[in-house]
Design an enzyme around this catalytic site. Structure first.
Site, PDB file in Angstrom:
ATOM      1  N   TRP A 126     -12.566  35.641 -20.418  1.00  0.00           N
ATOM      2  CA  TRP A 126     -12.531  35.317 -21.850  1.00  0.00           C
ATOM      3  C   TRP A 126     -12.946  36.560 -22.618  1.00  0.00           C
ATOM      4  CZ3 TRP A 126     -16.276  35.546 -25.653  1.00  0.00           C
ATOM      5  CH2 TRP A 126     -16.092  34.775 -26.802  1.00  0.00           C
TER       6      TRP A 126
ATOM      7  N   SER B 280     -15.180  36.615 -14.531  1.00  0.00           N
ATOM      8  CA  SER B 280     -15.925  36.023 -15.639  1.00  0.00           C
ATOM      9  C   SER B 280     -15.610  34.535 -15.777  1.00  0.00           C
ATOM     10  CB  SER B 280     -15.631  36.795 -16.927  1.00  0.00           C
ATOM     11  OG  SER B 280     -16.547  36.437 -17.945  1.00  0.00           O
ATOM     12  N   MET B 281     -15.014  34.120 -16.893  1.00  0.00           N
ATOM     13  CA  MET B 281     -14.663  32.717 -17.075  1.00  0.00           C
ATOM     14  C   MET B 281     -13.754  32.230 -15.954  1.00  0.00           C
ATOM     15  SD  MET B 281     -12.766  30.821 -20.267  1.00  0.00           S
ATOM     16  CE  MET B 281     -12.459  29.047 -20.119  1.00  0.00           C
TER      17      MET B 281
ATOM     18  N   ASP C 115     -25.219  43.716 -16.361  1.00  0.00           N
ATOM     19  CA  ASP C 115     -24.297  42.871 -17.109  1.00  0.00           C
ATOM     20  C   ASP C 115     -25.072  42.102 -18.180  1.00  0.00           C
ATOM     21  OD1 ASP C 115     -22.504  40.893 -17.996  1.00  0.00           O
ATOM     22  OD2 ASP C 115     -21.562  40.710 -16.034  1.00  0.00           O
TER      23      ASP C 115
ATOM     24  N   HIS D  20     -20.361  44.316 -17.655  1.00  0.00           N
ATOM     25  CA  HIS D  20     -19.541  43.140 -17.371  1.00  0.00           C
ATOM     26  C   HIS D  20     -18.100  43.502 -17.028  1.00  0.00           C
ATOM     27  CE1 HIS D  20     -18.642  38.905 -17.392  1.00  0.00           C
ATOM     28  NE2 HIS D  20     -17.670  39.063 -18.285  1.00  0.00           N
TER      29      HIS D  20
END
Length: 272
Positions: A29, A95-96, A224, A252
């Site tokens: 995202w 991530s997402m 991160d 990240h």
């Protein structure tokens, strides 16, 4: 452009590069499958079939009003697997996208999956609660929502500074890469952007961890700020059987800041 229709009729844009064992790449995202292009190309050149797609509401995919919960998103992944005829699949979620991997493993029984990788993933639970003290306070997510509703363009200009570790890691990525990420983020619909932020912030994947019954690689940056490592990678590695954790000294957005190292570790894992 290639599209497929999900079970609820939502059109998803996808890419299917190379031949060989399929690797499905799930983006983070608020980006699109383009964020995986460097990795997808390297995987295809290494003899794998790299499949990536734009999550509903993002990139070139359709922007329906509903369907941004992880159950629906996992069903979308199942539809991608069915449409492409992929088998003996390695799932790689950034991530997402890590949440989609986790929910697919539990909701669909890990069908056709032989390996999984979580990169800078939100799994298992981002929200700070009494039983998740290392999580992120709800107030942080509330501020994100307010910032996006007030001035989404300004919010993402700031958001990607931490995302790519600008200042913390010097020139870990170019100004142009940051601008490109901002441009892609602005292509997403506002409703899906807000709804998916709520989904990854509040979905508890801890019950899904037992469904990982395949070798799993976890890669995360120690610095991160977007998805802090303690409540994510460390907890996931502790809860997933046969998980291997690799820590990078990074932020990240590892697909850009550590792309050479990331691709090498993924290929090494995929060939085991």
């Amino acid at each position: 452009m290639p599209y497929l229709n999900t079970r609820d009729g939502t059109a998803l844009y996808y890419k299917d590069w190379g031949t060989g064992r399929p690797v499905i790449l799930l983006h983070g995202w608020p980006l699109s499958s383009d964020s995986w292009d460097d990795g997808a190309l390297a995987l295809a050149e290494a003899g794998f079939r790299a499949i990536s797609y734009d999550r509903r509401g993002f990139g070139r995919s359709e922007q329906p009003w509903d369907g941004y919960d992880y159950d629906t998103l996992a069903d979308d992944l199942a539809d991608v697997i069915a449409h492409t005829g992929a088998d003996d699949v390695a799932l790689v979620g950034f991530s997402m996208g890590g949440g989609e991997v986790a929910r697919y493993m539990s909701r669909h029984g890990g069908a056709k999956i032989s390996q999984a990788a979580l990169v800078a993933s939100v799994v298992p639970y981002m929200l700070k609660t009494e039983d998740n003290p290392n999580g992120t306070p709800q107030s942080v997510f509330d501020d994100m929502t307010a910032g996006m509703k007030e001035d989404r363009a300004k919010f993402f200009a700031s958001f990607f500074q931490d995302f790519f570790g600008i200042g913390l890691f010097g020139n870990a990525t170019s100004d142009e890469e940051v601008h490109h990420a901002w441009t892609v983020a602005m292509q997403a619909g506002l409703k899906p952007t807000l709804a998916c932020a709520a989904a990854f912030a509040t979905t508890d994947f801890r019950p899904d961890l037992a469904a990982f019954k395949v070798p799993t690689l976890i890669i995360h940056g120690t610095k991160d700020k977007t998805v802090p490592i303690e409540a994510s990678a460390h907890a996931a590695a502790a809860g997933i059987k046969d998980a291997t954790l690799i820590e990078y000294d990074g932020p990240h957005g590892l697909f850009a800041t550590h792309k050479t190292e990331l691709v090498a570790d993924l290929i090494r894992f995929l060939k085991t």
